[in-house]
Design an enzyme around this catalytic site. Structure first.
Site, short mmCIF file in Angstrom:
data_model
loop_
_atom_site.label_atom_id
_atom_site.label_comp_id
_atom_site.label_asym_id
_atom_site.label_seq_id
_atom_site.Cartn_x
_atom_site.Cartn_y
_atom_site.Cartn_z
CB SER A 1 -8.22 -3.42 10.29
OG SER A 1 -7.37 -2.70 9.39
CE LYS B 1 -4.14 -1.95 2.16
NZ LYS B 1 -5.24 -1.73 2.96
#
Length: 138
Positions: A100, A79
C-alpha cells in the site's frame, strides 16, 4: 485471446454461472466496499467448474502476514475471508499483493479534507513517521 464484457448483477446467480462457463480466468476488480461480494463470484465459479485461475480483488497488503489498527484490520479480515473461501472452493488462484501507499490511507482513514471535532489516536500518540507517495507514469 478473447475478451468479453458482460453487464449484470452479482445477485443473479444463474446468469453469473452461465457467464463464468464461457471463460477460463476471472480477474476481480471490485472496490473495497464490495470485497465480500466476491463470495458470490466464488460460489458461482465453483458451480461452473471450469475456472482455471481466479485473481481476487485485493491488490494491497499481504493480508495473511500483516495486522492493522481497528479500521484497517476490518478490511484485512474481509480479504482473508475471500482467500479462505477461494481455497476451500478448490479454485486455482493468484493473490497480487502490491502493498500500500500511505497517501491512500491518509485520505481513507484520516479524511484530511473534513473538519473533524474528534480524532482517534492509537498507541500513546508519540510515534513519528513520514509519508511517501510514489507515482509511476508509463
Amino acid at each position: 485471446m478473447q475478451r468479453k464484457r458482460v453487464q449484470g448483477e452479482l445477485d443473479d446467480h444463474e446468469k453469473l454461472v452461465s457467464v463464468l462457463r464461457e471463460v477460463d480466468v476471472v480477474i476481480s476488480a471490485l472496490a473495497v466496499p464490495q470485497h465480500l461480494e466476491q463470495l458470490k463470484i466464488i460460489t458461482a465459479m465453483k458451480e461452473a467448474g471450469n475456472i482455471k485461475r481466479f485473481v481476487p480483488s485485493e491488490f494491497g497488503n499481504e493480508v495473511d502476514r500483516v495486522s492493522g489498527l481497528p479500521p484497517f484490520q476490518a478490511l484485512l479480515d474481509n480479504k482473508k475471508k475471500i482467500r479462505r473461501a477461494t481455497e476451500a472452493a478448490g479454485i486455482p488462484y493468484t493473490y497480487v499483493s502490491a502493498n500500500s501507499f500511505a497517501a491512500y490511507f491518509v485520505d481513507f482513514l484520516l479524511h484530511p479534507d473534513e473538519m473533524l471535532h474528534q480524532v482517534t489516536i492509537y498507541g500513546n500518540g508519540q510515534a513519528k513517521g513520514k509519508l511517501l507517495s510514489i507515482f509511476i507514469y508509463l
